[in-house]
Design an enzyme around this catalytic site. Sequence first.
Site, PDB file in Angstrom:
ATOM      1  N   LYS A 152      -0.602   1.415  -9.841  1.00  0.00           N
ATOM      2  CA  LYS A 152      -1.440   1.338  -8.643  1.00  0.00           C
ATOM      3  C   LYS A 152      -0.529   1.314  -7.423  1.00  0.00           C
ATOM      4  CE  LYS A 152      -4.872  -1.482  -6.270  1.00  0.00           C
ATOM      5  NZ  LYS A 152      -5.832  -2.566  -6.364  1.00  0.00           N
ATOM      6  N   LYS A 196      -3.811   5.120  -9.855  1.00  0.00           N
ATOM      7  CA  LYS A 196      -4.646   4.933  -8.674  1.00  0.00           C
ATOM      8  C   LYS A 196      -3.791   4.949  -7.417  1.00  0.00           C
ATOM      9  CE  LYS A 196      -7.556   1.427  -6.661  1.00  0.00           C
ATOM     10  NZ  LYS A 196      -7.909   0.043  -6.661  1.00  0.00           N
TER      11      LYS A 196
HETATM   12  C1  PBG Z   1      -8.436  -4.721  -5.096  1.00  0.00           C
HETATM   13  C2  PBG Z   1      -8.920  -3.349  -5.335  1.00  0.00           C
HETATM   14  C3  PBG Z   1      -8.792  -2.313  -4.417  1.00  0.00           C
HETATM   15  C4  PBG Z   1      -9.450  -1.221  -4.959  1.00  0.00           C
HETATM   16  C5  PBG Z   1      -9.925  -1.597  -6.216  1.00  0.00           C
HETATM   17  N1  PBG Z   1      -9.582  -2.924  -6.442  1.00  0.00           N
HETATM   18  C6  PBG Z   1      -8.232  -2.300  -3.054  1.00  0.00           C
HETATM   19  C7  PBG Z   1      -6.902  -2.814  -2.796  1.00  0.00           C
HETATM   20  O1  PBG Z   1      -6.029  -2.888  -3.677  1.00  0.00           O
HETATM   21  O2  PBG Z   1      -6.690  -3.188  -1.651  1.00  0.00           O
HETATM   22  C8  PBG Z   1      -9.565   0.090  -4.266  1.00  0.00           C
HETATM   23  C9  PBG Z   1     -10.654   0.993  -4.685  1.00  0.00           C
HETATM   24  C10 PBG Z   1     -10.972   2.070  -3.723  1.00  0.00           C
HETATM   25  O3  PBG Z   1     -10.305   2.275  -2.685  1.00  0.00           O
HETATM   26  O4  PBG Z   1     -11.950   2.769  -4.000  1.00  0.00           O
HETATM   27  N2  PBG Z   1      -7.882  -5.421  -6.075  1.00  0.00           N
END
Ligand code: PBG
Length: 332
Positions: free
Chosen positions: A202, A256
């Site tokens: 991520k 991601k």
């Molecule tokens: C937070 C989380 C995020 C997303 C999923 N879980 C945002 C972040 O890490 O700030 C992002 C999903 C998206 O942008 O659609 N744990």
Amino acid sequence: MTPASADYPATRFRRLRRTAALRDLVQEHRLSAKDLIWPLFVTDVAGADIEISSMPGVSRLTVEGAVRAAETAARLGIPAVCLFPYTDAALKTETCQEAWNPENLSNRAVRAIKSAVPDVAIMTDIALDPYNSNGHDGLVRDGVILNDETVEALVRMALAQAEAGADILGPSDMMDGRIGAIRQALESQGHKDVSILSYAAKYASSFYGPFRDAVGASGALKGDKKTYQMNPGNRDEALRLVARDLSEGADMVMVKPGMPYLDICATVKQEFGAPTFAYQVSGEYAMIKGAVLNGWMKEDVVLESLLAFRRAGCDGVLTYFAPDIARLLASS
Ligand code: PBG
């Protein structure tokens, strides 16, 4: 290996593109509603569903609305939904204890969906940001995001979600050691069949902007998430993280964001052969949806964007377009 072909004119690639029937016949990768996980935002704020301004077409749903969405998923052949809670600001603290409250919004939504639509798989998110007064995914002390203390909190959160009936736990926090700790706790607490879809690679991405609006975390977040989420310039690290998470007991792994990181998706699938998912995140949705709504691109660009994930080797994709895709596929 590139397959050998005779020289032109013995080989004419256009022969197999001549009709729709021939094109269908030789198509290598396909998209199905069965490849999709539909992320849903849930809220306790009563009343009508509230559209998220940076994600046109996506609304925060009440628990009842989420149950209806899960029914829609079942009808459209979408196998899974993923829940993200929009937590009341009054419940956000520095200790984040609401995260493992058995009666928190996410856990109540899981129970409601499970009892109404038992055949739809429910995925939940493991990270502290919806419950944290400073918007971070981990506990913070003196401006530092604590790793090991956060992992203990995540384990509690995971157990509460498993208890509520979640089928797939999605640790999205990027702390080190959390997969092993969660897996061990699940095994020892009678949840051996609960699966983990690890957000293994991520990246610290600006493509998450609209999501943070959706869960009400944008205002709260102090600083950025670069000490735990990955540097977008790294590829080898993604492979090491996937290897690590699989070795700690992840059943599936995720990359991601999605489209800007298709190279990572392809390499992860090739190297590990594990169930591999991508998250077409909120910013990707906003870009595509915005262009479609403005008439700058035709709606079938949505299908093209999803097919790209399948071609890259992903087994499935989390996408806010899930119901639209299912309808587009059914009518094509
Ligand atoms: C937070 C989380 C995020 C997303 C999923 N879980 C945002 C972040 O890490 O700030 C992002 C999903 C998206 O942008 O659609 N744990």
